[in-house]
Motif scaffolding. Structure first.
Motif, PDB file in Angstrom:
ATOM      1  N   UNK A 334       0.847  -1.201   0.000  1.00  0.00           N
ATOM      2  CA  UNK A 334       0.000   0.000   0.000  1.00  0.00           C
ATOM      3  C   UNK A 334       0.885   1.255   0.000  1.00  0.00           C
ATOM      4  N   UNK A 335       1.955   1.193   0.782  1.00  0.00           N
ATOM      5  CA  UNK A 335       2.878   2.326   0.834  1.00  0.00           C
ATOM      6  C   UNK A 335       3.490   2.592  -0.550  1.00  0.00           C
ATOM      7  N   UNK A 337       2.408   1.657  -3.477  1.00  0.00           N
ATOM      8  CA  UNK A 337       1.408   2.022  -4.501  1.00  0.00           C
ATOM      9  C   UNK A 337       0.802   3.397  -4.230  1.00  0.00           C
ATOM     10  N   UNK A 338       0.467   3.631  -2.957  1.00  0.00           N
ATOM     11  CA  UNK A 338      -0.251   4.867  -2.636  1.00  0.00           C
ATOM     12  C   UNK A 338       0.714   6.046  -2.436  1.00  0.00           C
ATOM     13  N   UNK A 339       1.725   5.863  -1.620  1.00  0.00           N
ATOM     14  CA  UNK A 339       2.581   7.001  -1.253  1.00  0.00           C
ATOM     15  C   UNK A 339       3.681   7.248  -2.283  1.00  0.00           C
ATOM     16  N   UNK A 340       4.283   6.154  -2.793  1.00  0.00           N
ATOM     17  CA  UNK A 340       5.313   6.350  -3.813  1.00  0.00           C
ATOM     18  C   UNK A 340       4.645   6.540  -5.182  1.00  0.00           C
ATOM     19  N   UNK A 341       3.554   5.821  -5.417  1.00  0.00           N
ATOM     20  CA  UNK A 341       2.807   6.000  -6.665  1.00  0.00           C
ATOM     21  C   UNK A 341       3.287   5.118  -7.798  1.00  0.00           C
ATOM     22  N   UNK A 342       3.746   3.900  -7.463  1.00  0.00           N
ATOM     23  CA  UNK A 342       4.230   2.989  -8.498  1.00  0.00           C
ATOM     24  C   UNK A 342       3.835   1.574  -8.118  1.00  0.00           C
TER      25      UNK A 342
END
Lengths: 351, 528
Positions: A334-335, A337-342
């Protein structure tokens, strides 16, 4: 069906034995060679009872129940017979409980306690006994062996490593590894199944000797951290030191049925290792120095943010872990995908 | 595993191919041995090493590493030729059979021809096919011996072809049963620790799925498949990857071609490692964050039979150490986000809400024995075996795979085949197992070499020798044994002092992206 034990009615299922019904209802009958996993043995004769309508005494561990069966487990005749069997077992070995690892967790001691045996009537053991401590993790003290055979059944039929067997005859009978080799030189893989099945202090974990009495240790169930079989463990902990003392397998687990391997049972030193990291570390000029959590987290967050801003989300990658929990892996992806965006997240499933 | 551990004893025939079961999965090995010793199961073992399980086998055959597709296609060739396939199953449950049959019945898969490729005698191939094909229920077990090839995906597909035509999928005691190698590798995959899927294998490219997660997480998400671990290392090496965040992994020892890995780590701008120890990988980090061990936390692991089991906090972590999820949340919030998990149970709930196959596996329901996914709701008892009555996609798709040679074959300069794996007493890169001295006393580095090759090279048992490939060189004591085929050497990869992965070939399967650890060309020489 209904069966009567000492005049009291109990529910029972076809195929159950008298001993199983008794134990399930917390009615103790001394027994040494029987174990749920190794099954009926009817060798030690400690579990004899009277069954109405049947001649003589019957071994309750292999006596199937029948509708309306009336069993007596506490008559003088029964207790005298049990007492003689247990007395002989006590007499034929060096069953000194004082510094025995199994003290408090010994089925022979339980039987002696129940039958009120304070001192063996005979003293047959030889003082010249040898302890086999040739194995890395397991010690065998044959002077405590009662020839119940549970270790042999476990080794051959449960883990099927086929190392243990009986050697010699009569009074000389003993458990042997392969062709009577020292345990450490035999083909034993030290899974510890025999340790787990031994009802007395004959086969014990070497590294727990003197490390804690069984009643001093807390026991908590968890899952083995090694391979993917997911064996259920019972971890024995010394709360005063927050230290793992011993690990045993959970007998009623559908994954491992009490079995473990040498790593799962004995390879737990990493948890209490002196080498454990206890502070975040930051590398400066090629060397690590300790840092506070605040400083380390702030550095990581600012670097991830600046790299993401400068080179884009896809320039950051994350490796999740095949050794942490589902919840932690969920949080990790989740980190990324959501925070880094990849979607650049993977782990060593392929390696 | 499509099937469960308890069902092992229900198989009439068990095939182990590419799994040193008693070394890497000892308790499943015990279940298989029990089935053979106590039950009616017959065991077939196909492995280049004469593994311990071979001692319990009705038939043992050593094949040349990398010829798995050829061997299994040959089995199917014989099965179809003799009509041993499950015709009713093929008719009602599968598709693509005619095309499949045409390829498999090609004479190139005859026992005589495959004997030349695999090194297994034609009669033995026939006997294997007969025993397996005539079984009422047969199960198939594999591990990395099937997957770690440039043809890994073809190998796996071929195991499925075999089990499908024999009607062994969706039945108790049958199945295609890959044995997962780490305590929660199944869970890490299930939880979306993969570049193409969200938790529960929900594809990142599907708009409806993307939307579901965007709504749940209140953010924009990328719909482009990410890169795999081997590509990440390449990216760090060539500069496209600038930062690496590693949680509880040690790619320094687990990735192929260590020299390449070292250069990649040295080149990357910023590296964070979250671990219990300063691992070999952590030495390259810019920041190391100390994490709790399994015994210090609550949560769940999912085992190889898809059973989600509770792990319980047993002891307090050392002072200064945090749970992995807490560390991740701290970083997320320091980057300006709004994570607010109070306990690990909050994450379990989110998993239940977003992962259909885990929807019914709630904290309250897991219990002492766990639950096997798929478990789609809180009334569902869990699923001991998959594909009962119908496959996930409807009909099972047969697709014949042609045999392809491994990427790197022996030649004059590197005349031996190197294959790698595990030993019983050590685990993966040793970060856990090597902290117990007794385990180290039992199992140190070694290279297994056949008696024939050792004699030819004048190498004696325990002699420290040099092993090299096109990637690098290591030294290790020789273990001269009849258990390994002539022309093949075997090195366990656990040891930093003799790192097998300095030697391995980084060539990968084009789709699965798994490196070919099980075959590369190597040579051995005496040091003195």
């Amino acid at each position: 069906m209904i069966v009567y034990l000492n005049g009291k009615a109990y529910e029972a299922s076809p195929g159950e034995t008298v001993l199983q019904v008794a134990l399930r209802n917390h009615l103790y009958i001394p027994h040494l060679c029987f174990h749920e996993k190794t099954g009926k043995a009817a060798k030690c004769r400690a579990c004899v009872v009277e069954v109405e309508g049947m001649p003589g005494l019957k071994t309750s561990c292999n006596q199937p129940v029948t509708e309306g069966m009336k069993v007596t487990t506490n008559s003088k005749q029964v207790l005298d017979a049990q007492r003689l069997v247990v007395d002989l077992a006590l007499s034929s070995g060096r069953h000194d409980c004082l510094a025995c690892e199994q003290n408090g967790n010994c089925e022979l001691q339980d039987a002696a306690y129940y039958l009120g045996i304070t001192k063996p009537s005979f003293q047959l053991y030889d003082d010249n006994y040898e302890i086999d401590d040739s194995s890395e993790f397991i010690v065998v003290d044959r002077s405590k062996c009662i020839s119940c055979g549970r270790c042999i059944v476990g080794c051959n039929h449960t883990v099927v490593n086929e190392v243990l067997n009986y050697g010699n005859r009569g009074y000389e009978t003993k458990i042997v590894f392969d062709t009577d080799l020292p345990m450490g030189s035999s083909t034993c893989v030290q899974c510890g199944e025999c340790v787990q099945l031994c009802p007395v202090g004959c086969i014990i974990d070497k590294r727990t000797i003197g490390a804690g009495r069984t009643w001093e240790l807390d026991k908590v169930e968890t899952v083995c951290p090694y391979c993917g079989v997911g064996c259920k463990l019972e971890v024995h902990i010394d709360r005063t030191q927050d230290k793992i003392i011993r690990i045993t397998g959970v007998e009623d687990s559908p994954t491992n049925n009490g079995m473990l391997c040498v790593k799962g049972r004995y390879g737990f030193d990493f948890v209490n290792s002196e080498e454990r990291l206890t502070s975040p570390m930051i590398k400066e000029n090629g060397k690590f120095r300790e840092a506070s959590w605040e400083e380390a987290i702030a550095l990581v967050a600012s670097k991830f943010t600046s790299i993401k801003d400068e080179f884009g989300s896809d320039s950051i990658v994350g490796l999740a872990s095949a050794k942490v929990t589902n919840e932690e892996n969920f949080a990790f992806q989740k980190f990324i995908r959501k925070e880094v965006g990849t979607n650049n997240v993977d782990h060593c499933a392929r390696l | 595993m499509t099937n469960d551990i308890a069902g092992i004893k229900k198989a009439d025939v068990i095939l182990i191919i590419g799994s040193d079961t008693s070394a890497a999965h000892p308790v499943i090995a015990a279940r298989i041995k029990q089935a053979v010793r106590e039950g009616n199961s017959k065991l077939i073992v196909i492995d280049p090493k004469r593994i311990v399980m071979a001692d319990y086998a009705e038939i043992y055959a050593a094949h040349r590493p990398g010829t798995d597709v050829a061997v299994m296609n040959c089995m199917m060739h014989e099965i179809l030729k003799n009509g041993w396939e499950d015709k009713e199953y093929v008719e009602s449950r599968l598709e693509g059979f005619e095309e499949f049959k045409t390829e498999i019945m090609n004479d190139k898969y005859s026992p005589e021809n495959i004997a030349k490729i695999s090194g297994i005698k034609a009669d033995t191939l026939r006997a294997i096919a007969k025993l397996f094909g005539q079984a009422k229920t047969a199960s198939l077990f594999y591990a990395m011996g099937i997957t770690q090839h440039t043809t890994g995906r073809d190998n796996v597909w071929t195991t499925a072809n075999l089990q499908m035509i024999c009607g062994n999928l969706g039945v108790e005691g049958g199945g295609v049963n890959p044995l997962r190698g780490q305590s929660n590798v199944q869970g890490a995959c299930d939880m979306g620790g993969l570049p193409n899927v969200y938790p529960g294998y929900q594809n990142v490219t599907l708009p409806a799925i993307q939307e579901k997660f965007e709504k749940a997480w209140n953010c924009k998400l990328d719909n482009k498949v990410g890169i795999t671990i081997t590509e990440m290392i390449d990216g760090a090496y060539d500069g496209s990857v600038k930062a690496i965040y590693v949680m509880g992994e040690n790619p320094f020892l687990s990735d192929p071609d260590q020299t390449h890995v070292i250069k990649a780590f040295e080149r990357v701008d910023f590296m964070v490692v979250q671990d219990m120890f300063i691992t070999e990988t952590a030495e390259f980090a810019d920041v190391i964050l100390p994490a709790a061990a399994y015994a210090e936390k609550d949560g769940h692991f999912t085992n190889t039979e898809r059973r989600v089991q509770r792990i319980n906090k047993i002891i307090e972590p050392p002072k200064g150490v945090k749970n992995d999820w807490e560390i991740i949340q701290l970083i997320a919030n320091a980057m300006g986000s709004d994570w607010n998990y109070q306990t690990v149970r909050d994450i379990t709930q989110e998993i239940n809400a977003l992962t259909p196959s885990y929807a019914g596996i709630t904290w309250e329901r897991v219990g002492r024995t766990g639950l096997q996914w798929p478990c789609p709701n809180t009334e569902h008892p869990g699923t001991p075996y998959l594909h009962k009555e119908k496959f996930a996609r409807g009909k099972g798709l047969l697709s014949a795979k042609a045999f392809q040679e491994p990427d790197e074959l022996p030649d004059e300069e590197y005349p031996l085949i190197l294959t790698t794996g595990r030993v019983l007493q050590q685990f993966h890169t040793g970060t856990m197992s090597r902290k117990t001295q007794g385990l180290n006393n039992l199992a140190g580095p070694m290279v297994m070499i056949s008696v024939e090759d050792a004699e030819r090279l004048g190498i004696s048992n325990s002699e420290v020798v040099s092993i090299s490939t096109r990637r690098g060189e290591i030294t290790a004591p020789a273990f001269v044994t009849k258990r390994i085929s002539t022309g093949v050497i075997y090195i366990p990869f656990h040891y930093k002092e003799s790192p097998a992965n300095r030697l391995t070939n980084p060539a990968i399967d084009p789709i699965a992206k798994i490196p070919e650890y099980k075959v590369c060309a190597a040579k051995i020489r005496k040091i003195s």
